[in-house]
Design an enzyme around this catalytic site. Structure first.
Site, PDB file in Angstrom:
ATOM      1  N   VAL A 288       0.853  -1.189   0.000  1.00 23.72           N
ATOM      2  CA  VAL A 288       0.000   0.000   0.000  1.00 23.72           C
ATOM      3  C   VAL A 288       0.887   1.237   0.000  1.00 23.72           C
ATOM      4  O   VAL A 288       1.774   1.373   0.857  1.00 23.72           O
ATOM      5  CB  VAL A 288      -0.938   0.028   1.223  1.00 23.72           C
ATOM      6  CG1 VAL A 288      -1.829   1.264   1.187  1.00 23.72           C
ATOM      7  CG2 VAL A 288      -1.778  -1.241   1.271  1.00 23.72           C
TER       8      VAL A 288
ATOM      9  N   LYS B 169      12.483   5.220  21.358  1.00 20.15           N
ATOM     10  CA  LYS B 169      13.037   3.873  21.472  1.00 20.15           C
ATOM     11  C   LYS B 169      13.242   3.489  22.937  1.00 20.15           C
ATOM     12  O   LYS B 169      12.982   2.349  23.347  1.00 20.15           O
ATOM     13  CB  LYS B 169      14.348   3.792  20.709  1.00 20.15           C
ATOM     14  CG  LYS B 169      14.195   4.050  19.212  1.00 20.15           C
ATOM     15  CD  LYS B 169      15.536   4.235  18.529  1.00 20.15           C
ATOM     16  CE  LYS B 169      15.378   4.589  17.061  1.00 20.15           C
ATOM     17  NZ  LYS B 169      16.674   4.878  16.404  1.00 20.15           N
TER      18      LYS B 169
END
Length: 420
Positions: free
Chosen positions: A41, A198
């Protein structure tokens, strides 16, 4: 056969599709089933992409297709992919993502929505380094005492060049942009926000603390100067943008900031665009993880490892590593309670009485000096470079304010933390 849909066919998405095709035989042997990238996509069908899979710009076509087993989300952003993944999970589709920003804000919501549906995200932290699986699986017998990481390759490259080659900040930032390491707007990297996203993911796995970026201390590398580099070289330090998660009693320190690190430590040897993570467990001691933190193939390698894990297991393991409430009830330590050593760079008037005034301000805030250098700046001013013994963040911040308004410090003081 497992059919894969890739949402976002950029550098990493294209690598995922091509590796699944190029290494089809070994991946099937390791997964125990054929894994087929079926469709991608994209937002712009006119843009040329180096893939052979079918492309569409209709996300609903993929989400409503019952033959698609796993959605690989590589589009980036926060709220739009969150809505897409929620719909994918509601359809019973497994999910693999590399989206650290999404997980920094919505990881606990997604964990609840996923339930037993596999949801994996190894590539969201440190690219090709398998740190998520190390924490969830390899170190699962340990209480994690601390995590210290170099998790942004752009900043690490810049600081390495500044220290090793004497390049100033503005010049190395421009070079990093030309090399493609830094974006045209580099704030997300150099400001510490990428590394903070993170860190929050790792902290949830290690400590089950639900913090958002706004809750933790985040500072970038924009204020690092040649004087700081000189101090580092004089006292055998490296300067790194460091991510820190550390358990202290019933609290967890979570912070991202530049730090002086002794060159004797393993993590100080992580240079250039590489990432490195040190984890200390109460039983295993220190373990060190090193490798490429970004790049199409390295990140795609982590994505495909997650796909293979899903193929092997079927049922989803706990997304954040905990089957039930383990009753530690850890909370995030307030920023002003952090304790560490500090480096201060002060530009001061070069005259009698200045040192006495500075020492008085520091002493009144329970701050003692461990090391000091003085460097001339011009005919009337000098740079004082100080390292303190262990102090409390709120005391340093108060002292910095007083120093700035002392009448003898001529510019805003600079502070960098020291992690021995």
């Amino acid at each position: 056969m497992l059919k894969i849909a890739i949402i976002g066919v950029g550098t990493v998405g294209a690598s995922v599709a091509n590796i699944l095709k190029d290494n089809k035989a070994i991946i099937r042997a390791r997964a125990g089933i054929e894994i087929v990238p079926t469709i991608g996509v994209v937002s712009d069908l006119n843009k040329k992409r180096d893939v052979t899979i079918e492309l569409t710009d209709d996300i609903d076509r993929v989400l409503e297709d019952d033959s698609i087993d796993i959605i690989v989300e590589l589009m980036g952003g926060i709220e739009k992919p969150y809505e897409i993944i929620k719909k994918a999970l509601s359809k019973g589709k497994s999910v693999v993502t590399a989206n650290k920003a999404l997980l920094a804000y919505h990881r606990y919501d997604l964990e609840k929505l996923a339930g037993d549906i596999p949801f994996e995200y190894e590539a969201a932290v440190a690219g090709g380094i398998p740190i998520i699986n190390a924490l969830r699986d390899g170190l699962s017998a340990n209480n994690i005492e601390s995590i210290r990481g170099i998790l942004n390759g752009t900043c690490n490259y810049m600081l390495t060049r500044m220290i090793n080659d004497g390049v100033d900040y503005d010049a190395i930032l421009k070079e990093s942009q030309e090399l493609g390491y830094a974006e045209a707007d580099p704030t997300f990297d150099v400001g510490g926000f990428d590394a903070a996203h993170k860190l929050l993911i790792l902290a949830s796995i290690a400590y089950d603390v639900d913090a958002k970026p706004e809750d933790i201390l985040i500072e970038g590398i924009q204020n690092i100067s040649s004087e700081d580099i000189e101090f580092a070289n004089e006292f055998n330090y490296s300067i790194k943008l460091l991510t820190i998660a550390k358990k202290v009693g019933k609290q967890v320190e979570l912070r991202v900031h530049p730090a002086f690190i002794s060159n004797d430590q393993m993590i100080a040897k992580v240079d250039g665009v590489m990432n490195g993570i040190s984890v200390i467990g109460d039983k295993v001691g220190e373990t060190m993880y090193y490798g490429p933190g970004a790049g199409g193939d390295a990140t795609a390698s982590a994505v495909i490892a997650n796909i293979i894990d899903i193929a092997r297991r079927g049922k989803g393991a706990p997304m954040l590593g905990f089957e039930f409430d383990h009753n530690e009830n850890l909370t995030v330590m307030p920023k002003d309670q952090i304790e560490t050593k500090y480096y201060l760079r002060l530009r001061v008037e070069d005259k009698v009485g200045v040192l006495a005034k500075l020492a008085t301000i520091l002493g009144e805030n329970d701050i003692s000096i461990e090391k000091m250098m003085q460097k001339p700046y011009n005919k009337t001013c000098a740079h004082l470079l100080l390292a303190t013994h262990t102090s409390i963040e709120k005391n340093i911040k108060k002292a910095l304010s007083q120093l700035e308004n002392s009448g003898v410090v001529t510019t805003k003081p600079v502070m960098i933390r020291i992690e021995d």
